[in-house]
Design a protein around this motif. Structure first.
Motif, short mmCIF file in Angstrom:
data_model
loop_
_atom_site.label_atom_id
_atom_site.label_comp_id
_atom_site.label_asym_id
_atom_site.label_seq_id
_atom_site.Cartn_x
_atom_site.Cartn_y
_atom_site.Cartn_z
N ALA A 74 35.50 49.17 85.02
CA ALA A 74 36.78 48.79 85.62
C ALA A 74 37.64 47.94 84.67
O ALA A 74 38.86 47.96 84.77
CB ALA A 74 36.53 48.02 86.92
N PHE A 75 36.99 47.20 83.77
CA PHE A 75 37.72 46.33 82.86
C PHE A 75 37.95 46.95 81.48
O PHE A 75 38.57 46.32 80.62
CB PHE A 75 36.98 45.00 82.71
N ALA A 76 37.46 48.15 81.27
CA ALA A 76 37.59 48.78 79.96
C ALA A 76 39.05 49.04 79.61
O ALA A 76 39.84 49.49 80.44
CB ALA A 76 36.81 50.10 79.95
N LEU A 112 41.53 47.03 78.96
CA LEU A 112 42.56 46.06 79.33
C LEU A 112 42.91 45.15 78.16
O LEU A 112 42.05 44.80 77.35
CB LEU A 112 42.06 45.19 80.50
N ASP A 113 44.18 44.77 78.09
CA ASP A 113 44.54 43.75 77.10
C ASP A 113 43.95 42.42 77.54
O ASP A 113 43.58 42.24 78.71
CB ASP A 113 46.06 43.65 76.96
N ARG A 114 43.83 41.48 76.60
CA ARG A 114 43.11 40.25 76.89
C ARG A 114 43.74 39.47 78.04
O ARG A 114 43.02 38.90 78.87
CB ARG A 114 43.04 39.34 75.65
N LYS A 115 45.06 39.45 78.13
CA LYS A 115 45.72 38.69 79.20
C LYS A 115 45.36 39.26 80.57
O LYS A 115 45.03 38.51 81.50
CB LYS A 115 47.24 38.71 78.99
N THR A 116 45.43 40.58 80.71
CA THR A 116 45.10 41.21 81.99
C THR A 116 43.61 41.07 82.29
O THR A 116 43.22 40.81 83.44
CB THR A 116 45.49 42.70 81.97
N PHE A 117 42.78 41.22 81.25
CA PHE A 117 41.33 41.07 81.39
C PHE A 117 41.01 39.69 81.96
O PHE A 117 40.27 39.56 82.95
CB PHE A 117 40.68 41.24 80.01
N ALA A 118 41.57 38.65 81.37
CA ALA A 118 41.29 37.28 81.80
C ALA A 118 41.83 37.03 83.22
O ALA A 118 41.16 36.40 84.05
CB ALA A 118 41.91 36.29 80.82
N ALA A 119 43.03 37.52 83.49
CA ALA A 119 43.63 37.29 84.81
C ALA A 119 42.83 37.96 85.91
O ALA A 119 42.60 37.37 86.99
CB ALA A 119 45.07 37.79 84.81
N ASP A 120 42.37 39.20 85.66
CA ASP A 120 41.61 39.89 86.69
C ASP A 120 40.18 39.35 86.81
O ASP A 120 39.58 39.42 87.90
CB ASP A 120 41.61 41.39 86.41
N TYR A 121 39.63 38.85 85.74
CA TYR A 121 38.33 38.16 85.78
C TYR A 121 38.43 36.96 86.71
O TYR A 121 37.61 36.78 87.63
CB TYR A 121 37.99 37.73 84.36
N ASP A 122 39.46 36.15 86.50
CA ASP A 122 39.67 34.98 87.35
C ASP A 122 39.94 35.40 88.80
O ASP A 122 39.41 34.79 89.74
CB ASP A 122 40.86 34.17 86.85
N ARG A 123 40.75 36.42 88.98
CA ARG A 123 41.13 36.84 90.33
C ARG A 123 39.92 37.32 91.11
O ARG A 123 39.76 37.01 92.30
CB ARG A 123 42.19 37.95 90.26
N TYR A 124 39.06 38.08 90.44
CA TYR A 124 37.87 38.58 91.12
C TYR A 124 37.03 37.42 91.63
O TYR A 124 36.65 37.37 92.81
CB TYR A 124 37.03 39.47 90.19
N ILE A 125 36.72 36.48 90.77
CA ILE A 125 35.89 35.34 91.16
C ILE A 125 36.56 34.55 92.27
O ILE A 125 35.94 34.19 93.28
CB ILE A 125 35.61 34.43 89.95
#
Length: 355
Positions: free
Chosen positions: A120-122, A124-137
């Motif tokens: 699901a995270f493959a 992604l640019d770093r900004k989107t990766f980090a934002a969605d990582y935070d959002r999921y948690i």
């Protein structure tokens, strides 16, 4: 030392793929026994999946003996995260409701795990990766705020052999330490009352891995990470030396944090090509190791005994019985297929009751 534990995470089955047959252990099972939760001065936990909720035999064992519940699969990212990174809480809600409806403490498992989320995270640019990582948690922890007592925030961060940390999509996207610290920071912000655990396996079995894990705990605490507890899965190798379990738990307890024996089982199988020991000899080793674990846990100060959790209610519920190598005879848990106590019940009950 047998190393079959090192591949255990490749053996997860779907929540409905539950074994249904078994055989008697080498020692006759015990007769009627007292509820574990009535004997222990601390929470006694068990894992389960929603596909078991309608199994009357499973429910009887769980509701009679346990006071805490860990969803084995339904609160993992694999069950919640969709390919478009939207979240589906259908199964996780069932588990939370089961715990609430039956008066069980709920332990969340697990937010960030190296083996899930890559697809699901493959890309992604770093900004989107980090934002969605935070959002999921944030969204997962917030949804169960006030219902979960604790969370396994980062699961299995240490390399298999204990040589440093694992490398995976989370560490590559956010940094080997930074992705761990970030996960704890976001989870703590979402639920400041929840006890946040770093959880791993083979910590008692492999001293090198246990030492690396504790160094990681120390590093995170020194950096101000809101790490609240230490989780040791305790999938025990019955052939490790006497005293090795005690030594690890004593070192883990020195941090003063709550300790969770989070996924206890002890397989009677051997990976040796030829094992000439009798079933009784292997069972004696198994009982000795589980007794040592329970006694070492009870030697911790009362405020550090978060919970003592077994990874399955009955032998036939165990992930070890879903392994293609299983011959239907392993007895790694406290109750057999019929819900009758095995010798491991006595090992655990005697130690917990002594506290």
């Amino acid at each position: 030392m047998p190393d079959f534990r090192l591949t255990r995470r490749h053996l997860l089955a779907s929540p409905l793929a539950l074994a249904a047959c078994g055989s008697a252990p080498s020692t006759p099972p015990l007769g009627p026994v007292s509820p574990l939760k009535d004997l222990a001065p601390c929470p006694v936990g068990v894992c389960g999946m929603s596909g078991q909720f309608d199994d009357a035999g499973w429910r009887d064992v769980v509701l009679t003996h346990f006071s805490q519940f860990t969803p084995e699969w339904e609160m993992k990212m694999e069950a919640i995260l969709r390919p478009d990174r939207s979240l589906d809480f259908t199964l996780a809600d069932r588990c939370a409701d089961f715990a609430t409806d039956n008066g069980l403490r709920l332990h969340g498992h697990a937010l960030i795990w190296y083996s899930q989320g890559a697809e699901a995270f493959a890309g992604l640019d770093r900004k989107t990766f980090a934002a969605d990582y935070d959002r999921y948690i944030r969204e997962v922890v917030t949804r169960y705020r006030g219902r979960t007592v604790g969370w396994d925030v980062v699961n299995e961060a240490v390399a298999e052999d204990g040589d440093g940390l694992r490398t995976h999509h989370w560490s590559e996207g956010l940094g080997d330490i930074d992705h761990i610290r970030r996960a704890f920071d976001v989870a703590h912000e979402a639920d400041p009352e929840s006890i946040l655990f770093l959880n791993d396996y083979n910590l008692e079995n492999l001293p090198r891995k246990g030492a690396t894990f504790l160094k990681l705990v120390e590093r995170l605490l020194k950096a101000g990470t809101p790490l609240g507890g230490i989780g040791s899965q305790s999938h025990l190798d019955i052939d490790i030396p006497d005293g090795q379990i005690t030594a690890f738990l004593r070192e883990a307890g020195a941090f003063g944090l709550p300790v969770h024996v989070s996924e206890l089982d002890a397989s009677l199988r051997s990976d040796s090509r030829i094992d000439l020991r009798s079933a009784g000899e292997r069972q004696a080793r198994q009982t000795a190791r589980v007794t040592e674990l329970a006694q070492a846990f009870m030697a911790l100060p009362p405020e550090q005994r978060y919970a003592f959790t077994v990874w399955g209610a009955r032998d036939t519920d165990s992930w070890l019985r879903r392994d293609e190598r299983d011959d239907g005879r392993d007895s790694p848990l406290l109750f057999d297929a019929s819900g009758t106590a095995t010798p491991l019940y006595d090992a655990v009950a005697g130690a917990l009751a002594s506290g």
